[in-house]
Design an enzyme around this catalytic site. Sequence first.
Site, mmCIF file in Angstrom:
data_model
loop_
_atom_site.group_PDB
_atom_site.id
_atom_site.type_symbol
_atom_site.label_atom_id
_atom_site.label_comp_id
_atom_site.label_asym_id
_atom_site.label_seq_id
_atom_site.Cartn_x
_atom_site.Cartn_y
_atom_site.Cartn_z
ATOM 1 N NE ARG A 20 -1.099 4.607 9.147
ATOM 2 C CZ ARG A 20 -2.401 4.286 9.071
ATOM 3 N NH1 ARG A 20 -2.896 3.891 7.917
ATOM 4 N NH2 ARG A 20 -3.178 4.377 10.121
ATOM 5 C CD GLU B 89 -8.039 -1.700 11.092
ATOM 6 O OE1 GLU B 89 -8.060 -2.462 10.114
ATOM 7 O OE2 GLU B 89 -8.026 -0.448 10.994
ATOM 8 N NE ARG C 111 -1.578 -1.923 11.911
ATOM 9 C CZ ARG C 111 -2.348 -0.847 11.942
ATOM 10 N NH1 ARG C 111 -3.467 -0.874 12.655
ATOM 11 N NH2 ARG C 111 -2.025 0.245 11.292
ATOM 12 N NE ARG D 209 -3.891 -2.077 2.318
ATOM 13 C CZ ARG D 209 -4.667 -2.401 3.337
ATOM 14 N NH1 ARG D 209 -4.623 -1.705 4.449
ATOM 15 N NH2 ARG D 209 -5.495 -3.424 3.258
ATOM 16 C CB SER E 285 -10.979 -4.258 8.955
ATOM 17 O OG SER E 285 -12.124 -3.487 8.698
#
Length: 430
Positions: free
Chosen positions: A277, A349, A391, A262, A352
């Site tokens: 991130r 988070e 994560r 990403r 999801s």
Amino acid sequence: MHDIRAIRENPAAFDAALSRRGAAPMSDQVLALDEARRARITAAETAQAEQNRASKDVGAAKASGNEAEFERLRALVADKKAEVAAMQAEARELDQKLTDLLLTLPNSPLAEVPQGADETDNVELRRWGSPRALDFKPLEHFDLPAAKPGMDFETAAKLSGSRFVVLRGAIARLHRALAQFMLDVHTTEHGLTETITPVLVKDEAMYGTNQLPKFAEDSYRTTNGWWLIPTSEVTLTNTVAGDVLEESALPIRMTAHTLCFRSEAGSAGKDTAGMLRQHQFEKVEMVSITRPEDSLAEHERMTGCAEAILQKLGLPYRTVVLCTGDMGFGAQKTHDIEVWLPGQNTYREISSVSVCGDFQARRMNARYRPAGGGKPEFVHSLNGSGLAVGRCLIAVMENGQQADGSVDLPPALHAYMGGKTRIDATGALV
């Protein structure tokens, strides 16, 4: 993508759904394009019928010897042929404009999704586990003595720039162990089929799972036109693109461990420290393809699959339902699972899980044939992280940290770590 027939039948409901997303009403614009497109199609069909009649009359005029009528009709056929071609071209252009517009409009939230503007309006559903009471100041993952020898951001920056990391030794093994553990649980306990997919895909696949056209800047494209996947949701979901499945084949439940890429466009200055991130990361993804009537139950089941990983690792978490303003573009409803990170003293988070209804299926033309007969219907698609591996690594390190700088590993991972139970303050497995 939205069903144009549903918009025609209830434009007010369509606009109300967009309004819940904070978007402007679009039914007038959509229906104007639709009406113009249908008018061109009707006109082309009328002209085609006139051309066909004139073509029959040409032969009759020739046979009767009426040369003047023959020439008039032949000119009429030529004119109608050109008229049909022009109208068909206009209809195709309007159809493409309508499709392009619909591709930019987000999915309609389910009625049960809470209204809200951003993450502060999300609604907590439940919590599991309690954060450890620590008698020392907890550190973030990148400051842990146990992690520092195996988590090299400087070398990664030399190789690739910011938002990359080189993992070594015990940390690299722990990262690998976590992915293996997740796959084993999902395949042996949750009934998902392990799948290995490409990480390079064509435009059609990115359109199918709504990364294109709206989110092109969030992904990386190669010079020869492939896209690097942002998650294996893209590849797993698109395995049924263009298919008409038998109802008996549903549900299809898949999982894959892949690299993900990403660009993190628009996230400048956000979560720049550590591994939270990054441009390149790994995920174990879950995707389900179901009948429409089964998708909400499947959503709950998939959420439970992701939660089970955290429970087995002994990591405290909370599950929230996202409000309309925080929900992803293609989702009808989303559960976020947030793991406790003592170094940040907050929940972050880690998964999801979304139900998309037939929104992606319409883009992919993915359907199933009802067992009782009737025309094929669109499937429903769901996707979720099961979990984000990096994560999860952060959560294991931070929740297992000890006052001396070492990290205790969850018992569920001991076998994956060769029987070792800790990473000591020097970064060694012991």
